[in-house]
Each structure stands twice: as C-alpha cells, then as structure tokens.
Design a protein around this motif. Structure first.
Motif, PDB file in Angstrom:
ATOM      1  N   LEU A 182     -54.991 -11.905 -13.763  1.00 24.32           N
ATOM      2  CA  LEU A 182     -53.634 -12.320 -13.375  1.00 24.32           C
ATOM      3  C   LEU A 182     -53.616 -13.683 -12.697  1.00 24.32           C
ATOM      4  N   GLY A 183     -54.575 -14.529 -13.020  1.00 18.96           N
ATOM      5  CA  GLY A 183     -54.602 -15.898 -12.504  1.00 18.96           C
ATOM      6  C   GLY A 183     -54.531 -16.895 -13.641  1.00 18.96           C
ATOM      7  N   GLY A 184     -55.026 -18.116 -13.388  1.00 17.07           N
ATOM      8  CA  GLY A 184     -55.127 -19.118 -14.438  1.00 17.07           C
ATOM      9  C   GLY A 184     -53.963 -20.063 -14.555  1.00 17.07           C
ATOM     10  N   ILE A 185     -53.183 -20.267 -13.478  1.00 13.53           N
ATOM     11  CA  ILE A 185     -52.080 -21.212 -13.542  1.00 13.53           C
ATOM     12  C   ILE A 185     -52.601 -22.607 -13.858  1.00 13.53           C
ATOM     13  N   TRP A 186     -51.773 -23.394 -14.549  1.00 15.36           N
ATOM     14  CA  TRP A 186     -52.183 -24.725 -14.996  1.00 15.36           C
ATOM     15  C   TRP A 186     -52.505 -25.672 -13.847  1.00 15.36           C
ATOM     16  N   ASN A 187     -51.862 -25.515 -12.715  1.00 17.16           N
ATOM     17  CA  ASN A 187     -52.026 -26.436 -11.586  1.00 17.16           C
ATOM     18  C   ASN A 187     -53.152 -25.955 -10.683  1.00 17.16           C
ATOM     19  N   GLY A 188     -54.286 -26.639 -10.736  1.00 18.01           N
ATOM     20  CA  GLY A 188     -55.428 -26.240  -9.933  1.00 18.01           C
ATOM     21  C   GLY A 188     -55.220 -26.390  -8.449  1.00 18.01           C
ATOM     22  N   GLU A 189     -54.175 -27.124  -8.037  1.00 20.06           N
ATOM     23  CA  GLU A 189     -53.892 -27.278  -6.607  1.00 20.06           C
ATOM     24  C   GLU A 189     -53.021 -26.148  -6.075  1.00 20.06           C
ATOM     25  N   ALA A 190     -52.383 -25.398  -6.972  1.00 22.12           N
ATOM     26  CA  ALA A 190     -51.483 -24.322  -6.542  1.00 22.12           C
ATOM     27  C   ALA A 190     -52.190 -22.980  -6.636  1.00 22.12           C
ATOM     28  N   VAL A 191     -53.377 -22.912  -6.070  1.00 22.91           N
ATOM     29  CA  VAL A 191     -54.130 -21.658  -6.058  1.00 22.91           C
ATOM     30  C   VAL A 191     -54.628 -21.416  -4.634  1.00 22.91           C
ATOM     31  N   PRO A 192     -54.748 -20.155  -4.230  1.00 15.85           N
ATOM     32  CA  PRO A 192     -55.323 -19.862  -2.909  1.00 15.85           C
ATOM     33  C   PRO A 192     -56.766 -20.336  -2.845  1.00 15.85           C
ATOM     34  N   ALA A 193     -57.232 -20.658  -1.651  1.00 16.50           N
ATOM     35  CA  ALA A 193     -58.599 -21.156  -1.493  1.00 16.50           C
ATOM     36  C   ALA A 193     -59.619 -20.156  -2.003  1.00 16.50           C
ATOM     37  N   SER A 194     -59.335 -18.869  -1.861  1.00 17.14           N
ATOM     38  CA  SER A 194     -60.295 -17.851  -2.289  1.00 17.14           C
ATOM     39  C   SER A 194     -60.532 -17.880  -3.794  1.00 17.14           C
ATOM     40  N   ARG A 195     -59.575 -18.392  -4.563  1.00 18.07           N
ATOM     41  CA  ARG A 195     -59.727 -18.436  -6.018  1.00 18.07           C
ATOM     42  C   ARG A 195     -60.589 -19.609  -6.469  1.00 18.07           C
ATOM     43  N   THR A 196     -61.092 -20.393  -5.541  1.00 15.69           N
ATOM     44  CA  THR A 196     -62.020 -21.479  -5.868  1.00 15.69           C
ATOM     45  C   THR A 196     -63.447 -21.129  -5.457  1.00 15.69           C
ATOM     46  N   THR A 197     -63.666 -19.900  -5.051  1.00 14.51           N
ATOM     47  CA  THR A 197     -64.973 -19.427  -4.591  1.00 14.51           C
ATOM     48  C   THR A 197     -65.402 -18.244  -5.457  1.00 14.51           C
ATOM     49  N   PRO A 198     -66.631 -17.739  -5.258  1.00 13.00           N
ATOM     50  CA  PRO A 198     -67.048 -16.542  -6.009  1.00 13.00           C
ATOM     51  C   PRO A 198     -66.149 -15.328  -5.788  1.00 13.00           C
ATOM     52  N   LEU A 199     -65.293 -15.357  -4.777  1.00 11.02           N
ATOM     53  CA  LEU A 199     -64.364 -14.255  -4.574  1.00 11.02           C
ATOM     54  C   LEU A 199     -63.418 -14.087  -5.768  1.00 11.02           C
ATOM     55  N   ALA A 200     -63.187 -15.170  -6.496  1.00 13.44           N
ATOM     56  CA  ALA A 200     -62.338 -15.062  -7.683  1.00 13.44           C
ATOM     57  C   ALA A 200     -62.973 -14.120  -8.697  1.00 13.44           C
ATOM     58  N   LEU A 201     -64.278 -14.250  -8.901  1.00 14.40           N
ATOM     59  CA  LEU A 201     -64.991 -13.365  -9.815  1.00 14.40           C
ATOM     60  C   LEU A 201     -65.027 -11.940  -9.275  1.00 14.40           C
ATOM     61  N   VAL A 202     -65.336 -11.811  -7.985  1.00 11.55           N
ATOM     62  CA  VAL A 202     -65.413 -10.475  -7.377  1.00 11.55           C
ATOM     63  C   VAL A 202     -64.065  -9.765  -7.463  1.00 11.55           C
ATOM     64  N   GLY A 203     -62.996 -10.487  -7.057  1.00  8.92           N
ATOM     65  CA  GLY A 203     -61.676  -9.881  -7.079  1.00  8.92           C
ATOM     66  C   GLY A 203     -61.232  -9.483  -8.475  1.00  8.92           C
ATOM     67  N   THR A 204     -61.545 -10.316  -9.458  1.00 14.40           N
ATOM     68  CA  THR A 204     -61.157 -10.013 -10.838  1.00 14.40           C
ATOM     69  C   THR A 204     -61.915  -8.795 -11.361  1.00 14.40           C
ATOM     70  N   LEU A 205     -63.218  -8.725 -11.093  1.00  9.79           N
ATOM     71  CA  LEU A 205     -64.005  -7.568 -11.554  1.00  9.79           C
ATOM     72  C   LEU A 205     -63.514  -6.274 -10.908  1.00  9.79           C
ATOM     73  N   LEU A 206     -63.183  -6.339  -9.617  1.00  8.08           N
ATOM     74  CA  LEU A 206     -62.684  -5.142  -8.940  1.00  8.08           C
ATOM     75  C   LEU A 206     -61.331  -4.724  -9.509  1.00  8.08           C
ATOM     76  N   LEU A 207     -60.446  -5.711  -9.714  1.00  6.18           N
ATOM     77  CA  LEU A 207     -59.124  -5.405 -10.259  1.00  6.18           C
ATOM     78  C   LEU A 207     -59.244  -4.786 -11.645  1.00  6.18           C
ATOM     79  N   LEU A 208     -60.034  -5.403 -12.504  1.00  2.40           N
ATOM     80  CA  LEU A 208     -60.186  -4.885 -13.863  1.00  2.40           C
ATOM     81  C   LEU A 208     -60.897  -3.531 -13.871  1.00  2.40           C
TER      82      LEU A 208
END
Length: 621
Positions: free
Chosen positions: A262-288
């Motif tokens: 549920l991420g992937g917006i075109w604007n890389g500046e309009a993302v929470p800081a956590s989505r630029t770290t390995p937490l993005a992978l962790v959160g996505t795997l947990l969600l899925l």
C-alpha cells in the motif's frame, strides 16, 4: 445498552482515537497548507471553483463546496472536519465491512479498522496533501456494504443462504440505494474518488441492479463531467505526466512490493521517514503475512469476497505494469488520444481499491491464526476441558471454557496484529511525524482581498504553481492565491516532478505568465483579460523582467509579504459563458442534493446485518 451496541461503540471510539492520534496537530488553530493541501479562511465561487477555468477540473466539486460553505464556517475548520470524518469513516467502515462479511468479532473489527487507517497509503496521501482523495478512500467499505445490500434485497442471498422477500426486501432496497447514492456522492468530492467508489460499487451490486447503479453513479459525477465537457478539461494531458506520476519503487521492495504494501507514491519526498529504512520491508512483509492468512476465508465467502480480492490484485498489478516501459508507452498514448485520461496518470492512487479486501483478510486472519495456534498448543485435539470426563463437571461449563479459550485466543491474536501493523509505521502518528501542522497566513492576504474591488483575472508572480513561504515549512506548497482571492487566478498548471516538466491544460495562463516574465507592458496583459497582478514577495521563483510590467501598472497595496497591482484599461474577457455557469451550478446542486438525500434516507433506513439479527448466543466473539 446491549452487548452488540457496546461493541459498536467500542469500535467507533477506537477509530476516533486512532484518527486523532494521526491528525492530532491539526486540532490547533490555523490552516492546512502542505504540498497539494490548501485551506484558506474563505474561498470564492469563481469559474475555476466550478471547474470552468483553464485547468482540468481535478478539484471539482471540492472547491465549490468550500466556496459555498466557507462564508458560514471558516474554511480551515471545514477542511479539518472533512479530513477527520473521512479517516474515522474509513476505519469504522472497514470494521463494519468485516462484521457484515466475515462475522468478525470485536477484536477482529479493530484489526480491520487499524489496517484501513494505519498504512502507507494514508500516510503518503496525507503528506502529499490529498485530504479530499481520502474522502473517496473512506467511502470504499461503505460502498461495498451498500452494493451488497442492494444485491441481496433484489434477489441475492444472505450469508446464511436465505432469501429476502416482500416488505423486508423493499425496505432493504430503498435503504441500500440511499446508502449507495450517499457513498458515490461522498467519494465524488474528487473525480478520482468517484472512480474508486464506482469500481467497488459496480462490482458488488449485482446484475439486476447494475444499470441503475451506473445511472446513480453518473448523476453523482455531474460536477466534473459537465466541467470536463464545458471547460478545458476535455483537452489532452501532457504525456510526460505518465512517467512523472508513475508508481515508485521503495527501498528493498521494488515497485510491485511497494504497491502490495500500500505504498509507492510517485513523490519520494511525501513518504514517512520509516519508509526509507529497512522498516519498509519489515512492515510490508508483516502486512502481507497478516493479509495472506485471511485470503482463504475471504475467498470462501463467495461472490463478494472473491470480487474484492480480484479488485485488490488488479489494483496492485496494473499500477506496477504501468511503471514498466510498455506500460508507460500505453499511458502516454492515452494522454494524447483520450480527453480526460489525465485522471489515470497517478496510478498509485488506485491502490486504495485494495483496502477493503485487505481489511477483510486481516479480520478473518484473527480467527484463522487463533484457531491454528490453539490446535498447535493442544496437539491437534479439539477444544475440551481437561476434567470433562469427571462426574462433577457440567456440559455447560465445558462449553463455557472452550468459548473462553476461543475468545482469549482471538483477542490475543488481534492485539498482536494491531501491534504488527502499527509499530513499523510508528511515524504516522501525530501528523506523520509532525509534518502536518496548521499554519497562519499573514494579515496581508486579507488586505489584498479587500483591495480587489473590480473585475479582471489575477496574474501571479513569481512564475509557477508552488511556493515556499517562511510560514509554511520546508515542503513546497500549492499557491494559496487561487483559493483565497475573489477573482480567478491564472495558473499554468505546469508541474516539475522527478526531473520531468509536465505542462498543464490550456494556453491562456501560460501566455500571460510568459508576457509577465518578459516584461510586457500592462496594456498587453489588460488585452488578455488580466485586471490585477499579485506579487508574493517571500517565496523564491522566476521573476524575469517583470519589473518592467509592474512599472506600467498601478500599485494598490504593498507590505513585507505581498504587493498588489491594478492593470489599467482592462478588456473584459470571460472564460465561461452565463449558460455554462448555470449548467455547472445545476450539476453541483444535483451532487449536493444526492449527497444530502442519500445520507438522510440511509439514516432513516438503517441496515441490521444478518449477524446482528441472530440470537446473542450464536454470535461468535
């Protein structure tokens, strides 16, 4: 208060709490001004607000609604209220959807609400300033509920397999149509939201009600459909926008993984800081992982569950394909050859369609995981009391003990799921890490409004649509002038995104801006219908040799932030005819009428789900 009423109140209160945790900073005084989000003390019903200006009608009927209501209620309060109600409705709607479709317990409903509210899509759209798009997002579970209600009442079957006839069917049909109309209209605050709701509603409404549902949906689209037909929105969009607004791959995920999370917006500046770290992978795997555990149960629901799962898959796969080379080529062809196709260029918006299915799967996963855990702990044995064979043990106590263990297992699983969903995206809290905060406009803006006392469109300096004011923070923001000034403000619609220059629709504003930047005399601007020039003095941007133009205009007002010039010898130039304004106004009134009538009628004919009609002893908690 009955137990079911207490449960509903608990879920509603939980959604309200989660919403306030997300948007807490906006509770203070001030206005939302962040990237595309612009709220002002008051807006005006200009041609642009009706969708009849030079730009495509992307904010219709949103702008007209604010223009009509802001003289009565401060515009900043209106925008905050709509955003808060939208977020709460998204969470509570997901919970009701789970209760209606999968007989979710209270704990499972809280999981569905959490997933709908606490996810990268909500975070990114808040940071991008798409508050009105979230109204369409919030309408999705309610649209699905209303559509399923109509199908059931017109000859479909309840989850229990029984049919409804006679008065109950007619009542369900009327209430269902009212709810569907209200959902379509609420989602139609923006054109994109309207398209989102149409996909869900038309997929679930059933064959017998399909054509009437299309008619209702088209009626709720009247403001932007008429604006597209009457204004410049019918012009092709710049094909460069396809690449500029394509879905973006987040770190360690790729494009498909980002969209599935549920991420992937075109604007890389309009993302929470956590989505630029390995937490993005962790959160996505947990969600899925949570969603996957419930897919089988949702698929087993039949038509509704399968339709929502297919929609979710398509909403993830198509934007991912749209970011490939051949997908970009296909999108560019659409922009050139299909008027209005610009609505489709931000493909990541449509990932919102996955939310209803994800929420259902997460709710169903609570029971699936709790049951699997219980069997694992009991070595695969069915629920039983260790002392069940003793003479002094009553069968009722055995059943009560088994029920208690099931309840505890589901509640524990729900608690775990809520933590797994929220913790990897903890910086969504408090205005997405404080990025969303109210701002206060300098008093000069009101002075400028008071000095504009004659007709004529307004040209603005510096050139461009985005600003960086000292009071607005570091992120670029849309120029508030079009929404705060009483006359139409000319804007080119040109955007610079990820290295791409995306031109807007219509040429008049571009011609005026070019004349200003090359220092054309004010009389040349007057011949193009420009009556005023506003200089926003505290924001960077191109000025060219516009001082030559300003030297031939009359200074009407100046302070440290703003300067307003009157252009003499104005040549009246209407961009819209009186007939066009009447048609557009009628379309907006139709939309507003459908929204109000739908809400009132749906409230008068509430829908009690099959789960709520069963005896309390049969409700699975």
């Amino acid at each position: 208060m009955t137990s079911s009423a207490r449960a509903r109140a608990l879920v509603a209160g939980y959604c309200a709490l989660l919403t306030m945790i997300i948007v807490g900073p906006l509770a203070g005084s001030g206005y939302l001004l962040l990237r595309d989000a612009v709220s002002t003390p008051r807006s005006y019903l200009t041609d642009s607000a009706l969708g009849l200006g030079a730009a495509a009608p992307r904010a219709v009927p949103q702008d007209a609604l604010l223009a009509v209501l802001s003289p009565v209620i401060d515009g900043g309060i209106l925008v905050k209220a709509i955003l808060i109600v939208a977020l709460w409705s998204a969470g509570y709607g997901a919970a009701v959807l789970a209760r209606r479709f999968v007989s979710a317990s209270t704990g499972a409903q809280l999981v569905a609400a959490t997933l709908a509210l606490w996810n990268p899509y909500v975070a990114e759209r808040l940071l991008q300033g798409h508050w009105s798009l979230l109204a369409g997002y919030a309408a999705l579970p309610w649209t699905g509920l209303a559509a399923a209600r109509i199908r059931t009442a017109t000859g479909g079957t309840e989850p229990s397999g029984t049919r409804r006839f006679g008065f109950a069917a007619r009542r369900g049909t009327l209430g269902g149509w009212a709810a569907l109309t209200a959902s379509f209209a609420a989602a139609g605050l923006t054109p994109t939201g309207s398209l989102l709701a149409a996909v869900i509603g038309l997929a679930l409404v059933g064959r017998r009600a399909f054509l009437p549902a299309i008619v209702v949906w088209i009626a709720t689209c009247a403001p932007w459909l008429t604006a597209t037909a009457l204004g410049s929105g019918a012009e092709p969009s710049d094909p460069a926008g396809v690449s500029a607004f394509a879905a973006r791959a987040e770190p360690w995920l790729g494009t498909l993984g980002s969209l599935a999370g549920l991420g992937g917006i075109w604007n890389g500046e309009a993302v929470p800081a956590s989505r630029t770290t390995p937490l993005a992978l962790v959160g996505t795997l947990l969600l899925l992982g949570i969603v996957t555990c419930g897919v089988r149960a949702v698929w087993a629901l039949g038509r509704d569950g399968r339709a929502l799962l297919v929609i979710a898959a398509v909403a993830i796969v198509l934007p991912a394909l749209g970011a490939t080379s051949w997908g970009l080529a296909a999108g560019e062809w659409l922009m050139v050859h299909v008027p209005g196709a610009g609505l489709l260029r931000d493909t990541q918006k449509y990932v919102a369609l996955a939310m209803p299915a994800y929420a259902l799967c997460a709710a169903a996963a609570c029971r699936t995981v709790a049951t699997a855990s219980r069997r694992l702990l009991t070595d695969g044995q069915p629920d039983s009391d260790p002392d069940a064979d003793s003479a002094d043990t009553e069968p009722e106590s055995v059943a009560h003990s088994a029920t208690h263990r099931r309840d505890f297992g589901i509640r524990a699983t729900a608690t775990l799921f809520i933590l797994l969903i929220t913790l990897p995206l903890a910086d969504l809290a408090w205005g997405v890490g404080g990025a969303m905060r109210p701002v206060h406009y300098p008093a000069g803006w009101q002075q400028v409004v008071d000095h504009i006392d004659t007709p004529g469109d307004i040209a603005v300096l510096p050139g461009g649509m985005f600003r960086r004011f000292p009071y607005s923070g570091t992120a670029p923001v849309l120029d508030p002038a079009p929404r705060i000034l009483p006359n139409d403000v000319l804007q080119t619609g040109e955007l610079r995104v990820r290295g791409y220059a995306v031109t807007g629709e219509g040429n008049r504003a571009r011609t005026v801006e070019e004349a200003l930047l090359r220092g054309a005399p004010a009389t040349e601007l007057a011949a193009m219908g420009v009556g005023w020039i506003l200089v926003e003095r505290t924001t960077p941007g191109p000025l060219g040799t516009s001082e030559n133009t300003l030297a031939t205009a009359e200074l009407a007002y100046r302070d440290a932030d703003l300067a307003l010039y009157r252009v003499p010898s104005l040549t009246s130039l209407d961009t819209a005819t009186p007939a066009q304004r009447r048609i557009s106004t009628a379309a907006h009134l139709l939309w507003a009428g459908l929204l109000l009538a739908g809400l009132i009628a749906a409230a008068l004919r509430p829908y009690r789900t099959p789960l709520e009609r069963r005896p309390a002893s049969r409700i699975v908690t």
